[in-house]
Scaffold this active site. Structure first.
Site, short mmCIF file in Angstrom:
data_model
loop_
_atom_site.label_atom_id
_atom_site.label_comp_id
_atom_site.label_asym_id
_atom_site.label_seq_id
_atom_site.Cartn_x
_atom_site.Cartn_y
_atom_site.Cartn_z
N GLY A 39 -6.95 3.54 0.88
CA GLY A 39 -5.64 3.05 0.35
C GLY A 39 -5.89 2.79 -0.98
O GLY A 39 -5.09 1.92 -1.76
N GLY A 42 -2.94 2.41 -3.81
CA GLY A 42 -1.65 1.19 -3.57
C GLY A 42 -1.90 0.22 -4.87
O GLY A 42 -2.88 0.52 -5.60
N GLN A 43 -1.20 -0.83 -4.53
CA GLN A 43 -0.98 -2.06 -5.53
C GLN A 43 -2.31 -2.51 -5.93
O GLN A 43 -2.75 -2.63 -6.81
CB GLN A 43 -0.11 -3.03 -5.12
CG GLN A 43 0.11 -3.96 -6.20
CD GLN A 43 1.02 -5.37 -5.67
OE1 GLN A 43 0.97 -5.22 -4.53
NE2 GLN A 43 1.58 -6.06 -6.45
N ASP A 65 -6.98 8.22 -0.57
CA ASP A 65 -5.71 7.51 -0.07
C ASP A 65 -5.04 8.82 0.84
O ASP A 65 -5.49 10.07 0.64
CB ASP A 65 -5.00 7.31 -1.17
CG ASP A 65 -3.87 6.43 -0.75
OD1 ASP A 65 -3.92 5.11 -1.36
OD2 ASP A 65 -2.76 6.91 -0.13
N ILE A 66 -4.15 8.88 1.56
CA ILE A 66 -3.38 9.77 2.12
C ILE A 66 -2.62 10.57 1.35
O ILE A 66 -1.90 11.50 1.66
CB ILE A 66 -2.34 9.04 3.36
CG1 ILE A 66 -2.05 9.91 4.41
CG2 ILE A 66 -1.13 8.23 2.68
CD1 ILE A 66 -1.42 9.39 5.61
N ARG A 67 -2.50 10.03 0.12
CA ARG A 67 -1.67 10.74 -0.89
C ARG A 67 -2.35 10.85 -2.06
O ARG A 67 -3.28 9.99 -2.49
CB ARG A 67 -0.25 10.09 -1.45
CG ARG A 67 -0.41 8.48 -1.53
CD ARG A 67 0.83 7.78 -1.84
NE ARG A 67 0.74 6.33 -2.28
CZ ARG A 67 0.77 5.84 -3.08
NH1 ARG A 67 1.32 6.11 -4.39
NH2 ARG A 67 0.62 4.62 -3.06
N TYR A 174 3.55 -6.22 11.07
CA TYR A 174 2.58 -6.30 10.19
C TYR A 174 1.77 -7.41 10.45
O TYR A 174 0.61 -7.45 10.45
CB TYR A 174 3.43 -6.33 9.03
CG TYR A 174 2.17 -6.73 7.70
CD1 TYR A 174 1.17 -5.70 7.27
CD2 TYR A 174 2.49 -7.69 6.85
CE1 TYR A 174 0.32 -5.83 6.03
CE2 TYR A 174 1.47 -8.14 5.58
CZ TYR A 174 0.77 -6.91 5.49
OH TYR A 174 -0.26 -7.25 4.26
N ILE A 204 0.92 -10.60 -4.08
CA ILE A 204 0.24 -10.12 -5.18
C ILE A 204 1.20 -9.59 -6.18
O ILE A 204 1.86 -8.61 -5.77
CB ILE A 204 -0.83 -9.04 -4.89
CG1 ILE A 204 -2.05 -9.46 -3.82
CG2 ILE A 204 -1.68 -8.81 -6.17
CD1 ILE A 204 -2.45 -10.75 -4.13
P1 NAD Z 1 -0.09 -0.79 -0.88
O1 NAD Z 1 1.06 -0.42 0.12
O2 NAD Z 1 0.17 -0.88 -2.34
O3 NAD Z 1 -1.07 0.45 -0.68
C1 NAD Z 1 -1.41 0.79 0.65
C2 NAD Z 1 -1.98 2.28 0.39
O4 NAD Z 1 -2.35 2.65 1.81
C3 NAD Z 1 -0.85 3.22 -0.33
O5 NAD Z 1 -1.68 3.82 -1.37
C4 NAD Z 1 -0.81 4.21 1.08
O6 NAD Z 1 -0.59 5.48 0.33
C5 NAD Z 1 -1.98 3.87 1.81
N1 NAD Z 1 -1.79 4.59 3.11
C6 NAD Z 1 -0.77 4.43 3.94
N2 NAD Z 1 -1.01 4.83 4.99
C7 NAD Z 1 -2.19 5.48 5.12
C8 NAD Z 1 -3.04 6.27 6.09
N3 NAD Z 1 -2.70 6.50 7.18
N4 NAD Z 1 -4.25 6.64 5.71
C9 NAD Z 1 -4.58 6.22 4.21
N5 NAD Z 1 -4.08 5.93 3.35
C10 NAD Z 1 -2.62 5.18 3.83
O7 NAD Z 1 -0.94 -2.07 -0.33
P2 NAD Z 1 -1.62 -2.84 -1.23
O8 NAD Z 1 -0.73 -3.91 -1.49
O9 NAD Z 1 -2.70 -2.16 -2.02
O10 NAD Z 1 -2.59 -3.74 0.08
C11 NAD Z 1 -3.67 -3.44 0.07
C12 NAD Z 1 -4.37 -4.40 1.44
O11 NAD Z 1 -3.98 -5.78 1.05
C13 NAD Z 1 -3.53 -4.08 2.84
O12 NAD Z 1 -4.22 -4.20 3.86
C14 NAD Z 1 -2.46 -5.18 2.74
O13 NAD Z 1 -2.06 -5.49 4.07
C15 NAD Z 1 -3.21 -6.28 1.99
N6 NAD Z 1 -2.30 -7.37 1.38
C16 NAD Z 1 -1.64 -6.78 0.36
C17 NAD Z 1 -0.57 -7.97 -0.01
C18 NAD Z 1 0.27 -7.73 -1.38
O14 NAD Z 1 1.04 -8.50 -1.93
N7 NAD Z 1 0.10 -6.67 -2.01
C19 NAD Z 1 -0.55 -9.23 0.47
C20 NAD Z 1 -1.16 -9.36 1.55
C21 NAD Z 1 -2.20 -8.47 2.11
#
Ligand code: NAD
Length: 347
Positions: A39, A42-43, A65-67, A174, A204
Site C-alpha cells: 500500500g 497511499g497517504q 501497491d495494487i496501482r 473496516y 492522519i
Molecule cells: P490509503 O487508502 O491512503 O492507502 C492504502 C493503499 O493501499 C492505497 O495506495 C491502495 O492503492 C492500496 N491498496 C488497496 N487495495 C490493495 C490491494 N488489494 N493490494 C495492494 N494494495 C492495495 O491508506 P493509508 O491512509 O495510507 O493507511 C495505511 C494504513 O493505516 C491502513 O492499514 C489504514 O487502515 C491505517 N490507518 C490509516 C488512517 C488514516 O487516517 N490515514 C487512520 C487509521 C488507520
C-alpha cells in the site's frame, strides 16, 4: 524530518547466510533491513517510504501497491513492484526475490470506502494480512508492522480518554477487520513467536498524498478547499471531535514502535496513539487565523454516524510508558505547517 535512531537488535536480523548471493545488491549489516511496504502509494505509505529509504538505503526498501505510483520518487528512487496483497504467491515471490526481512503492511480499504464495499474491505484487510503473517511465519521474517485504527472502537467504548484495553464493538466493516487484525497479530506473536507490531492510528492529516476514503478525510480536504476556494462544505457536523495526528508524528510513531525493544512491549498490535483532538469548528477557526475570508458550512452524510461511534480522545499511556511515544504537533503547529506546505502548490 527528524533523524531516527538505529533499530534495536533484540531479535537479531536474519543471518546473511540465508540470503541468496544473487539478491545481495547492497551489503547488509545487523542494523540494516530489507523492507517491503504494501500500500506504498497511499497517504501514509507515500510519506513513510522516503524516510525508510533515507535511513536504510534506497535499494533496501521495496515499495509495492495494487496501482502504479503517481509520485515519481516512489519508483525512481528505489524498487517498485505492483502487488495485490490478496495474491499470496506474488507477495511470496517478491519477498523471496528481494530477500525481505521486514514488512510494513499499509495496504487496506478504509472506513468510508469499506462501508460502500464491505466484502472488498474484508478480503483486502483480512486476506492481505493473513498472507503477510503466513509468509512472515514461513520465511521467519524479523519484524512486521500491521497498523490498526481508532475504528476498532464503537459506541460502547468510553468517548473520552478511550483506554487501550476496552470494549471493542465497531459498527463498520473496516473496524471489524481492524479488531480481527489486532487479534490475528497477537495470535502470531504468541503462537509462533513472531515480532508483529501495530498502533491504532487516529485520523492522519498530511499534505503530500490525499487520504484514501476514511471518515477523517475532512481534516485534510478542508485545507485544500480553504486555499483553493476559501470555502468548504464539511461532511460531518461542526461539533464533531475526533482524534487526529499530523503526518510527521505518524511517521515518527511508526519508526519509534519498530525501534522499540520487543521485550519491553506488553502488548504488540493495539497501541493507542493520541496526537490532538479538535472539533471541525475549532479547525475552521484555526484556518481562519491564516485565511480570514475562509467560510465552512456543514452537510453531514453517512460518515457522521461513523464519526459519532468513535471516541473523541484517546488514552495512549501504554505507548508512552512502553516505548516512549510523545507527539510533537498540536492543532496550531499542524495548521500553520499544512498551509505553508500546500499554499505554493494550490494558489
Ligand atoms: P490509503 O487508502 O491512503 O492507502 C492504502 C493503499 O493501499 C492505497 O495506495 C491502495 O492503492 C492500496 N491498496 C488497496 N487495495 C490493495 C490491494 N488489494 N493490494 C495492494 N494494495 C492495495 O491508506 P493509508 O491512509 O495510507 O493507511 C495505511 C494504513 O493505516 C491502513 O492499514 C489504514 O487502515 C491505517 N490507518 C490509516 C488512517 C488514516 O487516517 N490515514 C487512520 C487509521 C488507520
Amino acid at each position: 524530518m527528524a533523524a531516527y535512531s538505529q533499530i534495536s537488535t533484540t531479535r537479531p536480523a536474519r543471518s546473511l547466510s540465508t540470503i541468496p548471493p544473487s539478491q545481495e545488491e547492497t551489503p547488509l549489516t545487523q542494523t540494516t533491513q530489507r523492507i517491503l511496504v504494501t500500500g506504498a502509494c497511499g497517504q501514509i505509505g507515500s510519506e513513510l517510504i522516503p524516510v525508510l529509504r533515507q535511513r536504510y538505503g534506497d535499494t533496501n526498501v521495496v515499495a509495492t501497491d495494487i496501482r502504479p505510483p503517481e509520485a515519481d520518487c516512489l519508483k525512481d528512487q528505489g524498487p517498485f513492484e505492483l502487488l495485490n496483497v490478496c495474491d499470496r504467491a506474488r507477495m511470496d515471490d517478491i519477498i523471496a526475490r528481494y530477500a525481505i526481512d521486514t514488512v510494513y503492511h499499509m495496504a487496506a480499504i478504509l472506513s468510508a470506502t469499506g462501508e460502500e464495499n464491505p466484502t472488498l474491505a474484508w478480503d483486502v484487510n483480512i486476506l492481505g494480512l493473513v498472507n503477510v503473517l503466513e509468509i512472515a511465519r514461513q520465511r521467519k521474517l524479523v519484524r512486521v508492522f500491521c497498523p490498526s485504527s481508532i475504528a476498532v472502537f464503537g459506541p460502547d467504548t468510553p468517548h473520552d480518554c478511550a483506554p487501550q484495553t476496552t470494549i471493542l464493538t465497531p459498527t463498520t466493516m473496516y473496524g471489524v477487520t481492524k479488531v480481527t487484525g489486532e487479534l490475528l497479530g497477537e495470535y502470531y506473536v504468541h503462537r509462533f513467536g513472531l515480532d508483529i507490531r501495530g498502533v491504532r492510528y487516529p485520523g492522519i492529516i498530511s499534505s503530500e498524498t490525499l487520504p484514501g476514503g476514511g471518515t477523517t478525510d475532512y481534516a485534510v480536504d478542508i485545507f485544500y478547499h480553504a486555499l483553493k476556494y476559501k470555502s468548504y462544505s464539511c461532511f460531518v457536523r461542526s461539533d464533531t471531535v475526533l482524534p487526529m495526528m499530523y503526518m510527521p508524528d505518524c511517521v515518527k510513531a511508526t519508526m519509534d514502535l519498530m525501534d522499540a525493544d520487543f521485550n519491553s512491549l506488553r502488548s504488540h498490535c493495539n497501541f493507542n496513539l493520541a496526537g490532538m483532538s479538535f472539533s471541525v469548528e475549532e479547525l475552521a477557526n484555526e484556518i481562519q487565523k491564516h485565511i480570514p475570508d475562509f467560510v465552512c458550512d456543514y452537510a453531514p452524510d453517512f460518515r457522521q454516524a461513523i464519526a459519532d461511534s468513535w471516541p473523541q480522545t484517546i488514552d495512549d499511556s501504554p505507548a508512552r510508558t512502553q516505548w516512549g511515544w510523545r507527539p510533537r504537533h498540536d492543532l496550531k503547529s499542524m495548521t500553520r505547517d499544512m498551509l505553508e506546505k500546500l499554499r505554493p502548490r494550490l494558489t
